[in-house]
Design a protein around this motif. Structure first.
Motif, PDB file in Angstrom:
ATOM      1  N   VAL A 176       0.859  -1.185   0.000  1.00 50.04           N
ATOM      2  CA  VAL A 176       0.000   0.000   0.000  1.00 50.04           C
ATOM      3  C   VAL A 176       0.893   1.232   0.000  1.00 50.04           C
ATOM      4  CG1 VAL A 176      -1.740   1.320   1.250  1.00 50.04           C
ATOM      5  CG2 VAL A 176      -1.825  -1.165   1.289  1.00 50.04           C
ATOM      6  N   PHE A 177       0.583   2.182  -0.883  1.00 48.38           N
ATOM      7  CA  PHE A 177       1.357   3.417  -1.007  1.00 48.38           C
ATOM      8  C   PHE A 177       0.521   4.593  -0.531  1.00 48.38           C
ATOM      9  CE2 PHE A 177       5.258   3.851  -3.885  1.00 48.38           C
ATOM     10  CZ  PHE A 177       5.802   4.864  -3.122  1.00 48.38           C
ATOM     11  N   GLY A 178       1.079   5.422   0.336  1.00 49.14           N
ATOM     12  CA  GLY A 178       0.432   6.659   0.764  1.00 49.14           C
ATOM     13  C   GLY A 178       1.245   7.847   0.287  1.00 49.14           C
ATOM     14  N   ILE A 179       0.780   8.542  -0.736  1.00 48.45           N
ATOM     15  CA  ILE A 179       1.524   9.640  -1.344  1.00 48.45           C
ATOM     16  C   ILE A 179       1.237  10.946  -0.602  1.00 48.45           C
ATOM     17  CG2 ILE A 179       1.911  10.959  -3.461  1.00 48.45           C
ATOM     18  CD1 ILE A 179       2.870   8.043  -3.555  1.00 48.45           C
ATOM     19  N   ASN A 180       2.289  11.587  -0.092  1.00 46.43           N
ATOM     20  CA  ASN A 180       2.151  12.888   0.574  1.00 46.43           C
ATOM     21  C   ASN A 180       2.557  14.045  -0.327  1.00 46.43           C
ATOM     22  OD1 ASN A 180       1.506  11.512   2.975  1.00 46.43           O
ATOM     23  ND2 ASN A 180       3.669  11.289   3.485  1.00 46.43           N
ATOM     24  N   ASN A 181       3.346  13.765  -1.354  1.00 49.66           N
ATOM     25  CA  ASN A 181       3.863  14.795  -2.259  1.00 49.66           C
ATOM     26  C   ASN A 181       3.610  14.357  -3.692  1.00 49.66           C
ATOM     27  OD1 ASN A 181       5.953  16.568  -0.384  1.00 49.66           O
ATOM     28  ND2 ASN A 181       5.837  14.423   0.225  1.00 49.66           N
ATOM     29  N   HIS A 182       3.034  15.247  -4.490  1.00 45.92           N
ATOM     30  CA  HIS A 182       2.795  14.903  -5.893  1.00 45.92           C
ATOM     31  C   HIS A 182       2.974  16.142  -6.749  1.00 45.92           C
ATOM     32  CE1 HIS A 182       1.270  12.587  -9.251  1.00 45.92           C
ATOM     33  NE2 HIS A 182       0.526  13.632  -9.585  1.00 45.92           N
ATOM     34  N   ARG A 183       3.846  16.007  -7.733  1.00 47.82           N
ATOM     35  CA  ARG A 183       4.065  17.100  -8.676  1.00 47.82           C
ATOM     36  C   ARG A 183       4.280  16.509 -10.062  1.00 47.82           C
ATOM     37  NH1 ARG A 183       9.258  20.446  -7.469  1.00 47.82           N
ATOM     38  NH2 ARG A 183      10.221  18.623  -8.452  1.00 47.82           N
ATOM     39  N   GLU A 184       3.571  17.037 -11.045  1.00 45.02           N
ATOM     40  CA  GLU A 184       3.705  16.560 -12.416  1.00 45.02           C
ATOM     41  C   GLU A 184       4.623  17.484 -13.206  1.00 45.02           C
ATOM     42  OE1 GLU A 184      -0.265  16.290 -13.870  1.00 45.02           O
ATOM     43  OE2 GLU A 184      -0.752  14.501 -12.691  1.00 45.02           O
ATOM     44  N   GLY A 185       4.909  17.100 -14.453  1.00 44.92           N
ATOM     45  CA  GLY A 185       5.744  17.921 -15.305  1.00 44.92           C
ATOM     46  C   GLY A 185       7.150  17.380 -15.425  1.00 44.92           C
ATOM     47  N   LEU A 186       8.053  18.236 -15.906  1.00 45.68           N
ATOM     48  CA  LEU A 186       9.429  17.819 -16.155  1.00 45.68           C
ATOM     49  C   LEU A 186      10.126  17.355 -14.893  1.00 45.68           C
ATOM     50  CD1 LEU A 186      11.748  17.588 -18.209  1.00 45.68           C
ATOM     51  CD2 LEU A 186      12.361  19.961 -17.660  1.00 45.68           C
ATOM     52  N   LEU A 187       9.873  18.040 -13.778  1.00 42.75           N
ATOM     53  CA  LEU A 187      10.481  17.667 -12.497  1.00 42.75           C
ATOM     54  C   LEU A 187       9.448  16.922 -11.641  1.00 42.75           C
ATOM     55  CD1 LEU A 187      12.481  20.952 -11.754  1.00 42.75           C
ATOM     56  CD2 LEU A 187      13.316  18.822 -12.760  1.00 42.75           C
ATOM     57  N   ASN A 188       8.857  15.908 -12.222  1.00 45.57           N
ATOM     58  CA  ASN A 188       7.802  15.162 -11.546  1.00 45.57           C
ATOM     59  C   ASN A 188       8.325  14.477 -10.293  1.00 45.57           C
ATOM     60  OD1 ASN A 188       9.196  13.461 -13.643  1.00 45.57           O
ATOM     61  ND2 ASN A 188       8.111  11.853 -12.531  1.00 45.57           N
ATOM     62  N   LEU A 189       7.449  14.368  -9.300  1.00 48.05           N
ATOM     63  CA  LEU A 189       7.781  13.567  -8.118  1.00 48.05           C
ATOM     64  C   LEU A 189       6.503  13.072  -7.464  1.00 48.05           C
ATOM     65  CD1 LEU A 189       7.207  15.334  -5.296  1.00 48.05           C
ATOM     66  CD2 LEU A 189       9.299  16.453  -6.000  1.00 48.05           C
ATOM     67  N   SER A 190       6.636  11.954  -6.777  1.00 47.34           N
ATOM     68  CA  SER A 190       5.518  11.335  -6.073  1.00 47.34           C
ATOM     69  C   SER A 190       6.108  10.425  -5.008  1.00 47.34           C
ATOM     70  CB  SER A 190       4.645  10.529  -7.044  1.00 47.34           C
ATOM     71  OG  SER A 190       3.546   9.960  -6.376  1.00 47.34           O
ATOM     72  N   TYR A 191       5.936  10.807  -3.730  1.00 48.18           N
ATOM     73  CA  TYR A 191       6.547   9.993  -2.671  1.00 48.18           C
ATOM     74  C   TYR A 191       5.807  10.179  -1.348  1.00 48.18           C
ATOM     75  CZ  TYR A 191       8.995  14.197  -0.921  1.00 48.18           C
ATOM     76  OH  TYR A 191       9.298  15.439  -0.412  1.00 48.18           O
ATOM     77  N   GLY A 192       6.132   9.296  -0.401  1.00 50.05           N
ATOM     78  CA  GLY A 192       5.490   9.364   0.902  1.00 50.05           C
ATOM     79  C   GLY A 192       5.820   8.159   1.751  1.00 50.05           C
ATOM     80  N   ASN A 193       4.778   7.523   2.305  1.00 53.23           N
ATOM     81  CA  ASN A 193       4.918   6.362   3.188  1.00 53.23           C
ATOM     82  C   ASN A 193       4.311   5.138   2.511  1.00 53.23           C
ATOM     83  OD1 ASN A 193       5.821   8.169   5.312  1.00 53.23           O
ATOM     84  ND2 ASN A 193       3.664   8.712   5.605  1.00 53.23           N
ATOM     85  N   ALA A 194       4.672   3.949   3.004  1.00 53.10           N
ATOM     86  CA  ALA A 194       4.142   2.733   2.387  1.00 53.10           C
ATOM     87  C   ALA A 194       4.183   1.578   3.376  1.00 53.10           C
ATOM     88  CB  ALA A 194       4.940   2.375   1.132  1.00 53.10           C
ATOM     89  N   PHE A 195       3.414   0.543   3.052  1.00 49.46           N
ATOM     90  CA  PHE A 195       3.472  -0.741   3.747  1.00 49.46           C
ATOM     91  C   PHE A 195       3.766  -1.853   2.753  1.00 49.46           C
ATOM     92  CE2 PHE A 195       0.309   1.243   6.784  1.00 49.46           C
ATOM     93  CZ  PHE A 195       1.137   1.207   7.910  1.00 49.46           C
ATOM     94  N   LEU A 196       4.639  -2.766   3.162  1.00 48.44           N
ATOM     95  CA  LEU A 196       4.775  -4.086   2.546  1.00 48.44           C
ATOM     96  C   LEU A 196       4.279  -5.086   3.575  1.00 48.44           C
ATOM     97  CD1 LEU A 196       8.320  -4.355   0.902  1.00 48.44           C
ATOM     98  CD2 LEU A 196       6.131  -4.647  -0.267  1.00 48.44           C
ATOM     99  N   SER A 197       3.535  -6.089   3.140  1.00 44.63           N
ATOM    100  CA  SER A 197       2.937  -6.968   4.136  1.00 44.63           C
ATOM    101  C   SER A 197       2.769  -8.393   3.639  1.00 44.63           C
ATOM    102  CB  SER A 197       1.568  -6.414   4.544  1.00 44.63           C
ATOM    103  OG  SER A 197       0.931  -7.259   5.480  1.00 44.63           O
ATOM    104  N   LYS A 198       2.986  -9.331   4.565  1.00 45.11           N
ATOM    105  CA  LYS A 198       2.601 -10.719   4.329  1.00 45.11           C
ATOM    106  C   LYS A 198       1.112 -10.913   4.583  1.00 45.11           C
ATOM    107  CE  LYS A 198       7.092 -12.606   5.827  1.00 45.11           C
ATOM    108  NZ  LYS A 198       7.764 -13.457   6.844  1.00 45.11           N
ATOM    109  N   LEU A 199       0.525 -10.008   5.394  1.00 47.19           N
ATOM    110  CA  LEU A 199      -0.877 -10.109   5.769  1.00 47.19           C
ATOM    111  C   LEU A 199      -1.734  -9.312   4.793  1.00 47.19           C
ATOM    112  CD1 LEU A 199      -0.519  -9.467   9.627  1.00 47.19           C
ATOM    113  CD2 LEU A 199      -0.384 -11.651   8.404  1.00 47.19           C
TER     114      LEU A 199
END
Length: 265
Positions: free
Chosen positions: A81-104
């Motif tokens: 599961v990805f939780g994006i806190n920052n999002h910017r499109e265009g030439l200097l695009n970015l998308s990042y934040g917090n996430a979970f990896l899980s066996k459950l």
């Protein structure tokens, strides 16, 4: 009484750049190599759930690829599961934040940014995981402001309001209160956000804070404890370790604990 043992790992992976000071100057090949090393560490530690901070989905400064999917592919973990806190499109695009990896399996989730900035915004990711037999494990993964104590207090107010509405004020009978973890960017012994959160959660039961000693930042020569896991009542026989690792400027922290079956049903 039957018990279930679980392990949770929290790790700020610093956009996959390792010990390099700036991810934008790190080659895509180097980022992928470091993420594969992180994947091998995850497999070695074998947590049931991994809480990640500073992880990129598609950011120009971090190789323009989905780092969570890359880790999922190299760990074989079935759920992410990805939780994006920052999002910017265009030439200097970015998308990042917090996430979970899980066996459950993930039953439900929600992501909240603390503000509206497109770069440098922090936030939290909440999810409920299927423990089997109808049991739910609630977990909140956060990243607080690194410099401003005032902002950190404003941010934890949002966390406290969210948890109160979800668990404390809704009248529902939760067998297990939420586990809370992440990069809090302040030490537990200071009059700051970590200590305030522990006081708040302790009003609702005997929460414990882990690790109870040791440092997580900077990873090369740690001198500050910034990364924590708050465990609610019902978590017994707790073990915790700060993992010696140089795959990020933070060291990862894991806890494992026993839960009685009636705590998650």
């Amino acid at each position: 009484m039957q018990q279930q043992r679980l392990r949770i790992l929290t790790f700020n992976i610093a956009h996959g750049r390792g010990l390099a000071p700036i991810q934008g100057l790190t080659l895509r090949r180097k980022l992928r190599t470091n993420l594969r090393r992180i994947a091998r560490l995850i497999l070695k530690l074998s947590p049931d759930i991994v809480a990640l901070q500073e992880i990129d989905q598609h950011s120009r400064w971090a190789g323009n690829f989905d780092q969570l999917e890359y880790l999922r592919m190299h760990t074989g973990y079935p759920h992410a599961v990805f939780g994006i806190n920052n999002h910017r499109e265009g030439l200097l695009n970015l998308s990042y934040g917090n996430a979970f990896l899980s066996k459950l399996p993930v039953l439900d989730w929600e992501s909240r940014a603390f503000g509206t900035r497109r770069v440098g915004e922090k936030g939290f990711l909440y999810a409920e995981f299927d423990c089997g037999g109808g049991g739910r494990l609630p977990l909140l993964n956060m990243h607080l402001h690194y410099r401003s104590r005032v902002r950190r207090f404003r941010q934890i107010e949002q966390v406290m309001d969210y948890v109160a509405a979800k668990h404390f004020d809704c009248g529902a009978q939760w067998a297990l209160l939420p586990i809370v973890c992440g990069d809090l960017n302040n030490a537990a012994h200071l009059p700051d956000a970590t200590a305030q959160l522990l006081r708040y959660f302790s009003l609702h039961g005997h929460y414990s804070l882990h690790p109870q000693g040791g440092f997580t930042f900077p990873s090369a020569l740690p001198s500050r404890g910034l990364d924590f896991i708050f465990l609610p009542p019902g978590c017994a026989e707790v073990r915790c370790e700060i993992v010696p690792s140089y795959l990020s400027d933070h060291r990862p922290v894991w806890v494992d604990f026993a839960l009685a079956r009636n705590q998650v049903s």
